[in-house]
Write a protein that holds these residues in place. Sequence first.
Motif, PDB file in Angstrom:
ATOM      1  N   LEU A 109      30.078  53.399  90.009  1.00  6.59           N
ATOM      2  CA  LEU A 109      30.587  52.287  89.219  1.00  6.59           C
ATOM      3  C   LEU A 109      29.652  52.019  88.048  1.00  6.59           C
ATOM      4  CD1 LEU A 109      32.473  49.877  88.736  1.00  6.59           C
ATOM      5  CD2 LEU A 109      31.145  48.597  90.433  1.00  6.59           C
ATOM      6  N   SER A 110      30.217  51.976  86.849  1.00  8.56           N
ATOM      7  CA  SER A 110      29.443  51.693  85.647  1.00  8.56           C
ATOM      8  C   SER A 110      29.918  50.380  85.042  1.00  8.56           C
ATOM      9  CB  SER A 110      29.616  52.820  84.628  1.00  8.56           C
ATOM     10  OG  SER A 110      28.949  52.508  83.412  1.00  8.56           O
ATOM     11  N   HIS A 111      28.971  49.527  84.693  1.00  4.63           N
ATOM     12  CA  HIS A 111      29.296  48.243  84.072  1.00  4.63           C
ATOM     13  C   HIS A 111      28.398  48.057  82.859  1.00  4.63           C
ATOM     14  CE1 HIS A 111      30.660  44.156  83.619  1.00  4.63           C
ATOM     15  NE2 HIS A 111      29.444  43.666  83.771  1.00  4.63           N
ATOM     16  N   GLN A 112      29.028  47.913  81.680  1.00  5.88           N
ATOM     17  CA  GLN A 112      28.276  47.794  80.425  1.00  5.88           C
ATOM     18  C   GLN A 112      27.330  48.980  80.262  1.00  5.88           C
ATOM     19  OE1 GLN A 112      26.494  43.887  80.654  1.00  5.88           O
ATOM     20  NE2 GLN A 112      28.408  42.836  80.179  1.00  5.88           N
ATOM     21  N   ASP A 113      27.870  50.169  80.573  1.00  6.70           N
ATOM     22  CA  ASP A 113      27.163  51.447  80.422  1.00  6.70           C
ATOM     23  C   ASP A 113      25.944  51.573  81.328  1.00  6.70           C
ATOM     24  OD1 ASP A 113      28.943  52.341  78.441  1.00  6.70           O
ATOM     25  OD2 ASP A 113      27.822  51.262  76.894  1.00  6.70           O
ATOM     26  N   LYS A 114      25.905  50.788  82.377  1.00  5.03           N
ATOM     27  CA  LYS A 114      24.807  50.875  83.342  1.00  5.03           C
ATOM     28  C   LYS A 114      25.363  50.976  84.756  1.00  5.03           C
ATOM     29  CE  LYS A 114      21.515  48.130  80.614  1.00  5.03           C
ATOM     30  NZ  LYS A 114      20.636  46.912  80.613  1.00  5.03           N
ATOM     31  N   GLY A 115      24.619  51.668  85.623  1.00  6.46           N
ATOM     32  CA  GLY A 115      24.996  51.724  87.017  1.00  6.46           C
ATOM     33  C   GLY A 115      24.697  50.406  87.715  1.00  6.46           C
ATOM     34  N   ILE A 116      25.327  50.200  88.862  1.00  3.78           N
ATOM     35  CA  ILE A 116      25.123  48.998  89.653  1.00  3.78           C
ATOM     36  C   ILE A 116      24.408  49.379  90.946  1.00  3.78           C
ATOM     37  CG2 ILE A 116      26.214  47.032  90.788  1.00  3.78           C
ATOM     38  CD1 ILE A 116      26.615  47.046  87.791  1.00  3.78           C
ATOM     39  N   ASP A 117      23.277  48.746  91.204  1.00  3.60           N
ATOM     40  CA  ASP A 117      22.523  49.027  92.426  1.00  3.60           C
ATOM     41  C   ASP A 117      22.674  47.894  93.430  1.00  3.60           C
ATOM     42  OD1 ASP A 117      21.583  51.458  91.631  1.00  3.60           O
ATOM     43  OD2 ASP A 117      19.742  50.665  90.755  1.00  3.60           O
ATOM     44  N   MET A 118      22.681  48.259  94.704  1.00  2.00           N
ATOM     45  CA  MET A 118      22.781  47.294  95.787  1.00  2.00           C
ATOM     46  C   MET A 118      21.516  47.375  96.650  1.00  2.00           C
ATOM     47  SD  MET A 118      25.648  47.019  98.806  1.00  2.00           S
ATOM     48  CE  MET A 118      26.959  46.970  97.592  1.00  2.00           C
ATOM     49  N   PRO A 119      20.703  46.312  96.701  1.00  2.00           N
ATOM     50  CA  PRO A 119      19.495  46.338  97.528  1.00  2.00           C
ATOM     51  C   PRO A 119      19.831  46.396  99.020  1.00  2.00           C
ATOM     52  CG  PRO A 119      19.393  44.591  95.870  1.00  2.00           C
ATOM     53  CD  PRO A 119      20.808  45.069  95.912  1.00  2.00           C
ATOM     54  N   VAL A 120      19.000  47.116  99.758  1.00  5.55           N
ATOM     55  CA  VAL A 120      19.075  47.158 101.218  1.00  5.55           C
ATOM     56  C   VAL A 120      17.840  46.437 101.756  1.00  5.55           C
ATOM     57  CG1 VAL A 120      19.162  48.628 103.267  1.00  5.55           C
ATOM     58  CG2 VAL A 120      20.300  49.354 101.150  1.00  5.55           C
ATOM     59  N   VAL A 121      18.034  45.529 102.708  1.00  6.80           N
ATOM     60  CA  VAL A 121      16.915  44.729 103.203  1.00  6.80           C
ATOM     61  C   VAL A 121      16.771  44.844 104.715  1.00  6.80           C
ATOM     62  CG1 VAL A 121      16.937  43.050 101.321  1.00  6.80           C
ATOM     63  CG2 VAL A 121      18.380  42.656 103.316  1.00  6.80           C
ATOM     64  N   LEU A 122      15.527  44.696 105.159  1.00 12.26           N
ATOM     65  CA  LEU A 122      15.198  44.575 106.577  1.00 12.26           C
ATOM     66  C   LEU A 122      14.925  43.101 106.842  1.00 12.26           C
ATOM     67  CD1 LEU A 122      14.491  46.107 109.270  1.00 12.26           C
ATOM     68  CD2 LEU A 122      12.114  46.044 108.500  1.00 12.26           C
ATOM     69  N   LEU A 123      15.566  42.533 107.860  1.00  7.18           N
ATOM     70  CA  LEU A 123      15.415  41.117 108.174  1.00  7.18           C
ATOM     71  C   LEU A 123      14.746  40.952 109.526  1.00  7.18           C
ATOM     72  CD1 LEU A 123      18.700  41.623 107.143  1.00  7.18           C
ATOM     73  CD2 LEU A 123      18.367  39.208 106.673  1.00  7.18           C
ATOM     74  N   TYR A 124      13.822  39.989 109.614  1.00 10.02           N
ATOM     75  CA  TYR A 124      13.176  39.689 110.881  1.00 10.02           C
ATOM     76  C   TYR A 124      12.576  38.290 110.801  1.00 10.02           C
ATOM     77  CZ  TYR A 124       9.342  41.576 108.034  1.00 10.02           C
ATOM     78  OH  TYR A 124       8.470  41.835 107.012  1.00 10.02           O
ATOM     79  N   HIS A 125      12.124  37.786 111.942  1.00 12.39           N
ATOM     80  CA  HIS A 125      11.585  36.432 111.994  1.00 12.39           C
ATOM     81  C   HIS A 125      10.271  36.361 111.208  1.00 12.39           C
ATOM     82  CE1 HIS A 125      10.095  32.604 113.609  1.00 12.39           C
ATOM     83  NE2 HIS A 125      11.332  32.370 113.998  1.00 12.39           N
ATOM     84  N   ASN A 126      10.099  35.274 110.458  1.00 15.18           N
ATOM     85  CA  ASN A 126       8.904  35.102 109.629  1.00 15.18           C
ATOM     86  C   ASN A 126       7.601  35.252 110.406  1.00 15.18           C
ATOM     87  OD1 ASN A 126       9.391  34.717 106.858  1.00 15.18           O
ATOM     88  ND2 ASN A 126      10.272  32.709 107.249  1.00 15.18           N
ATOM     89  N   SER A 127       7.614  34.826 111.661  1.00 16.13           N
ATOM     90  CA  SER A 127       6.383  34.852 112.448  1.00 16.13           C
ATOM     91  C   SER A 127       5.871  36.268 112.696  1.00 16.13           C
ATOM     92  CB  SER A 127       6.617  34.161 113.799  1.00 16.13           C
ATOM     93  OG  SER A 127       7.554  34.885 114.586  1.00 16.13           O
ATOM     94  N   GLN A 128       6.754  37.281 112.491  1.00 21.93           N
ATOM     95  CA  GLN A 128       6.365  38.671 112.757  1.00 21.93           C
ATOM     96  C   GLN A 128       5.852  39.398 111.518  1.00 21.93           C
ATOM     97  OE1 GLN A 128       6.307  39.733 115.784  1.00 21.93           O
ATOM     98  NE2 GLN A 128       7.376  38.000 116.709  1.00 21.93           N
ATOM     99  N   HIS A 129       5.797  38.686 110.396  1.00 22.88           N
ATOM    100  CA  HIS A 129       5.537  39.338 109.118  1.00 22.88           C
ATOM    101  C   HIS A 129       4.238  40.149 109.108  1.00 22.88           C
ATOM    102  CE1 HIS A 129       5.261  40.170 104.920  1.00 22.88           C
ATOM    103  NE2 HIS A 129       4.324  39.281 104.675  1.00 22.88           N
ATOM    104  N   ARG A 130       3.183  39.638 109.702  1.00 24.19           N
ATOM    105  CA  ARG A 130       1.878  40.306 109.616  1.00 24.19           C
ATOM    106  C   ARG A 130       1.521  41.110 110.867  1.00 24.19           C
ATOM    107  NH1 ARG A 130      -0.551  38.658 105.048  1.00 24.19           N
ATOM    108  NH2 ARG A 130       0.074  36.667 104.144  1.00 24.19           N
ATOM    109  N   THR A 131       2.434  41.194 111.807  1.00 22.32           N
ATOM    110  CA  THR A 131       2.115  41.946 113.016  1.00 22.32           C
ATOM    111  C   THR A 131       2.177  43.450 112.739  1.00 22.32           C
ATOM    112  OG1 THR A 131       4.411  41.987 113.801  1.00 22.32           O
ATOM    113  CG2 THR A 131       3.052  40.111 114.460  1.00 22.32           C
ATOM    114  N   LYS A 132       1.344  44.205 113.411  1.00 23.41           N
ATOM    115  CA  LYS A 132       1.301  45.653 113.191  1.00 23.41           C
ATOM    116  C   LYS A 132       2.590  46.330 113.631  1.00 23.41           C
ATOM    117  CE  LYS A 132      -3.727  46.213 113.374  1.00 23.41           C
ATOM    118  NZ  LYS A 132      -4.055  44.780 113.290  1.00 23.41           N
ATOM    119  N   LYS A 133       3.225  45.787 114.658  1.00 19.48           N
ATOM    120  CA  LYS A 133       4.483  46.363 115.133  1.00 19.48           C
ATOM    121  C   LYS A 133       5.534  46.326 114.031  1.00 19.48           C
ATOM    122  CE  LYS A 133       8.189  45.504 118.487  1.00 19.48           C
ATOM    123  NZ  LYS A 133       8.627  44.653 119.639  1.00 19.48           N
ATOM    124  N   TYR A 134       5.650  45.205 113.337  1.00 22.10           N
ATOM    125  CA  TYR A 134       6.685  45.078 112.315  1.00 22.10           C
ATOM    126  C   TYR A 134       6.291  45.791 111.027  1.00 22.10           C
ATOM    127  CZ  TYR A 134       9.829  42.220 115.013  1.00 22.10           C
ATOM    128  OH  TYR A 134      10.724  41.803 115.953  1.00 22.10           O
TER     129      TYR A 134
END
Length: 302
Positions: free
Chosen positions: A263-288
Amino acid sequence: MDLSKFDLNLLKCLMVLLQEKNTSKAAERLGVSQPAVSRSLAKIRTHFDDPLFVKQARGLGLTDRAVELAEQLPDVLAKLESCLAGQEFEPSQLTGKLRLAINNYLSESHGFAICQAVLSEAPNIELELHNYSPSTQIQLVRQTIDAAISFYPLEVSKEIRQTKITSTPVGAFCQLNHPIQGQVFTADDLLRYPIAGLILSEFNEQGMQIEKLLKPGQHLKPKFRSQQLSTILDYTASSDALCIAPRSSYTTQMQTRFRFVELSHQDKGIDMPVVLLYHNSQHRTKKYQWLTQVISSLFQDV
């Protein structure tokens, strides 16, 4: 409270009780009996000198002190876990279940690769891949689901962190002999051909995101939408429809049935971000941090 007399194992029980607000459900999650949870709760109440929970028509209500603990405890336990883990983290030592929720497009294209990558580094865990559903956000807050993968933007609780892992071009699947020539189509083509698409929970249930590209006064009227990708693809293969999709979903198996046009819009492609979601408390853990690295590496070439 005298910390020297407090059993830190009770904190895990308390956190689950705060999330479930039900002793039977808490017992099920903890893998113990309901009387055992009730005995732990009695000890917790004594230590905090507060009832913490009050009986209601459905489950348990929280006292003011319990509300404070519900906000603070997940972060405290995550930091404690990280501290006890020390400097070395070995995925091969992980045990128990790892539950991930993934939307249907990403599950079709990357589900097996995620399974292979995670289990190759953490062979002792039990991996479960769930569909991303309306209950996923609640499960992330309660931490009954470890993490989720979907497209951005999602409106989520402030307790949930969204970490971008990649972006993928937006386009469409179409049959091999589709009238569109070349490898690109524009927003005007959305009004010329039947439009199909996958319904993704909390992302496009109310309407397709691409409608935002249309000019004022123009309205997108999708011909067919479904939560089942295989059904949409069968419809697309038998018509001149454009099935709106991310390039990441255009797998080798699909290339014998479909073309992918960007899909091109105004001569540019459109990108869709992909995200990983998790609980804030896990942000700095080595597992996450490990989990984020593993999943991100699988999407580097989308």
